[in-house]
Motif scaffolding. Structure first.
Motif, PDB file in Angstrom:
ATOM      1  N   ARG C  73       0.849  -1.198   0.000  1.00 22.22           N
ATOM      2  CA  ARG C  73       0.000   0.000   0.000  1.00 22.22           C
ATOM      3  C   ARG C  73       0.875   1.235   0.000  1.00 22.22           C
ATOM      4  N   ILE C  74       0.958   1.867  -1.129  1.00 26.26           N
ATOM      5  CA  ILE C  74       1.803   3.047  -1.240  1.00 26.26           C
ATOM      6  C   ILE C  74       1.066   4.222  -0.622  1.00 26.26           C
ATOM      7  N   GLY C  75       1.808   5.024   0.129  1.00 26.80           N
ATOM      8  CA  GLY C  75       1.165   6.146   0.782  1.00 26.80           C
ATOM      9  C   GLY C  75       0.431   5.730   2.035  1.00 26.80           C
ATOM     10  N   GLY C  76       0.472   4.450   2.329  1.00 27.68           N
ATOM     11  CA  GLY C  76      -0.149   3.997   3.565  1.00 27.68           C
ATOM     12  C   GLY C  76      -1.655   3.977   3.542  1.00 27.68           C
ATOM     13  N   TRP C  77      -2.254   4.122   2.385  1.00 27.62           N
ATOM     14  CA  TRP C  77      -3.715   4.181   2.335  1.00 27.62           C
ATOM     15  C   TRP C  77      -4.322   2.792   2.385  1.00 27.62           C
ATOM     16  N   ARG C  80     -11.021   1.549   2.508  1.00 25.25           N
ATOM     17  CA  ARG C  80     -12.002   2.038   3.461  1.00 25.25           C
ATOM     18  C   ARG C  80     -13.019   0.960   3.762  1.00 25.25           C
ATOM     19  N   VAL C  84     -13.908   1.172  -0.854  1.00 25.60           N
ATOM     20  CA  VAL C  84     -13.264   2.059  -1.811  1.00 25.60           C
ATOM     21  C   VAL C  84     -11.774   2.160  -1.488  1.00 25.60           C
ATOM     22  N   ILE C  85     -10.983   2.026  -2.495  1.00 26.08           N
ATOM     23  CA  ILE C  85      -9.538   2.159  -2.318  1.00 26.08           C
ATOM     24  C   ILE C  85      -9.138   3.538  -2.812  1.00 26.08           C
ATOM     25  N   VAL C  86      -8.588   4.352  -1.938  1.00 23.20           N
ATOM     26  CA  VAL C  86      -8.289   5.730  -2.326  1.00 23.20           C
ATOM     27  C   VAL C  86      -6.832   5.931  -2.708  1.00 23.20           C
ATOM     28  N   GLY C  87      -5.967   4.991  -2.397  1.00 24.20           N
ATOM     29  CA  GLY C  87      -4.567   5.188  -2.731  1.00 24.20           C
ATOM     30  C   GLY C  87      -4.197   4.289  -3.893  1.00 24.20           C
ATOM     31  N   ILE C  88      -2.925   4.273  -4.180  1.00 23.85           N
ATOM     32  CA  ILE C  88      -2.411   3.374  -5.212  1.00 23.85           C
ATOM     33  C   ILE C  88      -1.752   2.219  -4.496  1.00 23.85           C
ATOM     34  N   PHE C  90       0.565  -1.502  -5.078  1.00 21.01           N
ATOM     35  CA  PHE C  90       1.147  -2.568  -5.872  1.00 21.01           C
ATOM     36  C   PHE C  90       0.400  -3.832  -5.501  1.00 21.01           C
ATOM     37  N   ASP C 144      -2.876  -0.729 -10.139  1.00 20.43           N
ATOM     38  CA  ASP C 144      -3.782   0.389 -10.371  1.00 20.43           C
ATOM     39  C   ASP C 144      -3.761   0.718 -11.862  1.00 20.43           C
ATOM     40  N   LEU C 204     -10.200   3.232  -9.973  1.00 17.18           N
ATOM     41  CA  LEU C 204      -9.037   3.031 -10.813  1.00 17.18           C
ATOM     42  C   LEU C 204      -8.215   1.828 -10.390  1.00 17.18           C
TER      43      LEU C 204
END
Lengths: 114, 264, 613
Positions: C73-77, C80, C84-88, C90, C144, C204
């Motif tokens: 999880r890039i950005g630590g996101w 939810r 819904v996945i709000v970050g990008i 791998f 993503d 996305l």
């Protein structure tokens, strides 16, 4: 018209492609590549639009106000930068081609010719 | 229409190529429209991703300009890739437009060709605009997390300030103001800073590019954690990149001449 | 709150496969005194490639240990509560990790090749190839859609830059120009498709989009998005009729860059097609899989045969290898186009083996260029004798590996694809495999025979009558000998290519991984933060006697054909030769033609997909 932006995006794309295919001048070709890329901007922003939505900037307004999609705007920004970088690169290549071959007619290019 | 170059035997004629394309374009257009008509009315719906971020960005990241929050935080990894696209393009641009061995810089010739410089009105206007432009660039970059703007926009504006210098005076003045090694270092430093901030996120917060600095309150200049810092890093890189880009093209146009021409 | 499937620290390091090359590239491109001198630049770049390779190896072993993809999880996101996945993030499995590893290895090989001898001007080349590496690994590992697009564009721009690197030759510039314009058009189509999917699903992230599409039957939008995204990636993969740019670009790219292009760049297009179909489109398009299979396999078969046939007509060695590349990517697409896990597994075995062997062949061609000053068969006739004797051995071994001599090289992949095809009634593709592989290998063997041994009649021009210009070497250093690094890189690449798929257990691992790859829910679960569905048992295929026979047939057939060609024993009727020549002439080097064909290609692909659904 509920589909106007979509039709516009398709039209811009096809016109740009036509320009590339029938181009007689490299600069014209490069600008047409840019035109084709810009059709995606129209499409992305239309997808994210909503009638009556404000810009997604919540300095003075509560953040629950209906706003347009910020994600497509970020995507379009990325796309614009990419398009600009590719255009710059193509123009530089065109400058050098002109120096070597003394022509900017894309139909005079020849992959095996030096 | 001008004379078209002769086609080698077996290749498509220009008319054939156009016909081929028009057939393809008709099909492609139909395909695209068929797909696009499956989208909802463009005025009605904001996709779910956008809605969710609109609702939560201000609280989660203390950033009132949501687009910048998306660019530098939620989807910061995309921005990393995008920034390096510009980086790579400008890097090879320098290579493509460097002077070849048979050319040399000819400042004297340039001077002779450009004795008739611009009018006083233009020079004055440009000189007057340079300061405000630079200020605008800094403002837009620094306030990226508050109002529309950010590193990309600010960086491009900064590059146009240099162009104004050139328009307002002459080439040697512009050259003095943009020592190329410094500009290249600035560009690379901006790119490196973005990567390092991402690494810092990994070290201090457990995930690459995680926002690890205190978030502050929305609306403050110092808020939103790493977002303004990333914005500044990108601004530096974009400004450096575009200055280099403009300089290389201007050099090509104005200064580089073939040796034979210059000697004759 | 994380499930045990979430990767622990090693997965969090995955973004470093992108960040490290980027950071080093920035460092090299700055004017800081430390890495500025050329030797340091090479050292820094090589060290970077090595670190990335080691990291990819660790990631690969991690993927083999876990069920389902490894998620970073890039950005630590975190996802939810409403899904819904709000970050990008791998999200990669062993296929993605393996491709990332392949990229790192090939870039390392390219840097070794370029060591001290390549006419690099400043650190630009090394910075560019590091950026290229970061883009390749990011593309292979990401989960993503738009992130995939960004890395695709970055990979492309670095490739254009590397192709145009030798600016003193007009051919490089022209090759780079056509490369850039055609691939940009492809990228626009991908973005159209992404916009369609985003408008429909509001997401996305690959897993999330797949989830959202799974609940409704497919309609015009879904099919169009599939056609556009697949078509755009097929441009990169140089599938007919999007393939025209590849020969022009490979012919002029500097050898270190060409090594990476042929080894992994175009194959990533095929990987993307597989990934996106299986993760995003599989659920809504499953009822139409028979029709879509026919479409994809159709394009693939045409590509495989056309590439092989045109390889025979090339005088220029690099262009010959370019058409061989096109043909083999067509074969890999047959595997993927079957749209079954076993087909994908076969392609997984084919891609690294073929890629490494082709990269090794490019090194051999680089050696020939350096020592003899030309890459045209007509002017090289017999001159290859001056090269050390080991090079013909390398060359021959590599070609036989490409010709799927059991059990080495391309054989395991070929056998698996043939079996997988048989399972869905496409057993006839075995014939295509044999013919395309044999013809391509014969073209290479004939070239090798002419160059290294002087066989065949000299000045044969079944090819372009235009006068080939003298090609300068890319390397500094004395022409009198072949640098040791060339031996080393050729040897490593070719041996690796011969063995990578043949190592016992790889075929089983590939099949297991492919089954996991193809299971949409198993992929989506860890990404979306849900417990995984129970794993289904996997029925493993093993190559049978038939496949061994076919493999031997291919290898022997290629040798026989090469000998026949060298001795002019193959009489082709005049109409066939004329048709052949017309086909070759279509590759005119002109952007207008290429883009016109590509437009037709998109329309055709879309139209056929629409008919199939």
């Amino acid at each position: 018209m509920s589909v106007l932006p979509y039709v516009v995006a398709v039209w811009i794309c096809l016109v740009g492609l036509y320009g590339i295919v029938t181009s007689r001048h490299l600069l014209h070709t490069i600008i047409c590549v840019s035109v084709v890329q810009s059709s995606t901007y129209v499409l992305l922003l239309a997808v994210g639009y909503r009638q009556g939505g404000v810009a997604p900037v919540f300095v003075d307004i509560p953040h629950t106000t209906p706003a347009v999609d910020p994600v497509v705007q970020a995507l379009t920004l990325t796309d614009v930068v990419v398009g600009g970088a590719v255009t710059a690169l193509l123009l530089a290549i065109a400058v050098q081609i002109e120096k070597h071959l003394h022509t900017l007619d894309p139909d005079e290019l020849d992959p095996l010719r030096d | 229409m001008d004379e078209q170059p002769p086609r080698r035997p077996g290749e498509l004629s220009f008319a054939a190529r156009r016909r081929l394309f028009l057939v393809g374009a008709a099909g492609l257009g139909a395909l695209l429209l068929w797909g696009l008509f499956g989208l909802p009315d463009y005025r009605d719906v904001v996709p779910l991703y956008g809605q969710v971020i609109n609702h939560s960005a201000v609280e989660e990241r203390s950033s009132t300009a949501v687009v910048s929050a998306v660019n530098f935080d939620y989807r910061g990894f995309d921005t990393l890739g995008e920034e390096f696209i510009l980086f790579a393009a400008v890097l090879v641009l320098a290579l493509l437009l460097r002077r070849l061995s048979e050319e040399r810089r000819d400042r004297h010739e340039w001077k002779a060709r450009h004795e008739h410089t611009t009018s006083a009105a233009v020079r004055l206007t440009c000189a007057a605009l340079v300061g405000p432009t630079v200020l605008l660039a800094v403002y837009i970059t620094a306030h990226g997390h508050l109002t529309p703007g950010g590193g990309f926009q600010g960086g491009v504006i900064a590059a146009t300030a240099l162009l104004l210098v050139y328009l307002g005076s002459d080439y040697p003045t512009m050259q003095r103001l943009r020592p190329l090694p410094l500009v290249e270092t600035a560009k690379a430093a901006g790119a490196l800073a973005f990567v390092l901030l991402g690494l810092a996120g990994l070290i201090f917060a457990g995930a690459f590019l995680e926002n690890f600095l205190p978030l502050g309150t929305p609306g403050d200049l110092v808020a939103a954690g790493t977002i303004p810092l990333l914005s500044v890093a990108v601004g530096l890189e974009v400004a450096g990149g575009f200055v280099l880009l403009l300089s290389e093209f201007l050099d090509q146009l104005l200064v580089i001449r073939r040796k034979q021409e210059a000697d004759s | 709150m994380s499930s045990i499937l979430y990767a622990t620290s090693i997965a969090d390091l995955a973004p470093l496969t992108v960040a490290i090359p980027f950071g080093l590239a920035a460092l090299l491109a700055s004017r800081l005194p430390f890495p500025f001198t050329r030797h340091y630049a090479e050292l820094v770049a090589a060290a970077g490639a090595l670190v990335v390779a080691v990291l990819c190896l660790l990631l690969l072993s991690k993927t083999l240990d876990s069920d389902g993809p490894v998620v970073s999880r890039i950005g630590g996101w975190q996802p939810r509560d409403d899904g819904v996945i709000v970050g990008i993030n791998f999200a990669f499995d062993s296929l993605g990790a393996a491709l990332a590893l392949l990229a790192a290895v090939l870039v390392g090989a390219a840097l070794v090749f370029a060591w001290r001898f390549f006419e690099a001007v400043g650190p630009t080349f090394h910075a560019l190839i590091l950026v290229f590496l970061g883009a390749l690994t990011g593309f292979a590992l990401t989960g993503d859609l738009f992130n995939m697009f960004v890395f695709f564009e970055l990979m492309s721009v670095s490739a254009y830059a590397l192709t145009a690197y030798r600016i003193e030759r007009a051919a490089s510039l022209q090759g780079a120009l056509t490369f850039a314009v055609t691939n940009s058009v492809g990228a626009v189509m991908i973005l159209f498709g992404i916009a369609l999917l985003y408008g429909r699903t509001g997401a996305l992230n690959l897993a999330q989009v797949g989830e959202a599409l799974a609940s409704r039957p497919s309609d015009g939008l879904v099919v169009t998005a599939f056609a556009l995204i697949t078509g755009g990636f097929l441009v990169k993969a140089a599938i007919v009729p999007f393939h025209f740019w590849l020969a022009d670009a490979y012919a002029v790219a500097p050898t270190p860059a060409a090594i990476v292009f042929t080894g992994v760049m175009s194959d990533l297009g095929i990987y993307a097609v597989a990934r996106i179909y299986l993760t995003v489109f599989q659920a809504p398009l499953e009822p139409h899989v028979e029709g879509l299979r026919a479409v994809l396999v159709g394009f693939a078969v045409v590509t495989a045969l056309l590439g092989a046939a045109l390889a025979l007509a090339q005088n220029h060695l690099k262009r010959l290898l370019a058409f061989v590349t096109i043909s083999q990517i067509g074969l890999a697409l047959i595997g993927v186009g079957l749209l079954t896990p076993d087909g994908v597994a076969g392609a997984t075995l084919l891609i690294p083996a073929d890629g490494l062997l082709r990269a090794g062949l490019f090194v051999c061609i680089g050696a020939i260029l350096h020592r003899c000053g030309s890459v045209y068969q007509s002017s090289l006739h017999g001159r290859g004798r001056v090269l050390p004797k080991v090079f013909p051995v390398f060359f021959g071994a590599a070609v036989l590996g490409l010709a799927a001599l059991p059990p080495l090289g391309a054989y395991p992949g070929k056998a698996l694809v043939e079996e997988a095809a048989g399972e869905v009634g496409y057993g006839w593709v075995a014939i295509v495999f044999v013919v395309a592989t044999a013809v391509a290998a014969a073209a290479l063997l004939r070239a090798g025979g002419r160059v290294f041994f002087g066989w065949g009649a000299p000045h044969e021009t079944d090819t372009d009558p235009r006068e080939p210009p003298a090609e300068e070497s890319e390397l500094t250093g004395s022409r009198g000998r072949v640098p040791g690094v060339m031996f080393a890189s050729a040897a490593v690449l070719i041996v690796a290519g011969l063995l990578v798929a043949a190592v016992p257990g790889t075929a089983e691992d590939a099949q297991r991984s492919a089954h996991a790859f193809a299971d949409r829910e198993a992929y989506a679960a860890p990404v979306l933060g849900r417990p995984p569905p129970p794993a289904e048992p996997v029925h493993l295929l093993h190559g049978g006697a038939l496949e061994v026979v076919l493999g031997l047939l291919t290898a022997l057939g290629s040798i026989a054909l090469a000998v026949a060609l060298l001795r002019d024993l193959v009489p082709l009727p005049r109409p066939v030769l004329m048709g052949f020549e017309r086909l070759r002439r279509q590759h005119s080097g002109q952007i207008g033609d290429y883009v016109a064909w590509a437009t037709v290609g998109f329309a055709l692909l879309g139209g056929l997909c629409a008919l199939a659904t």
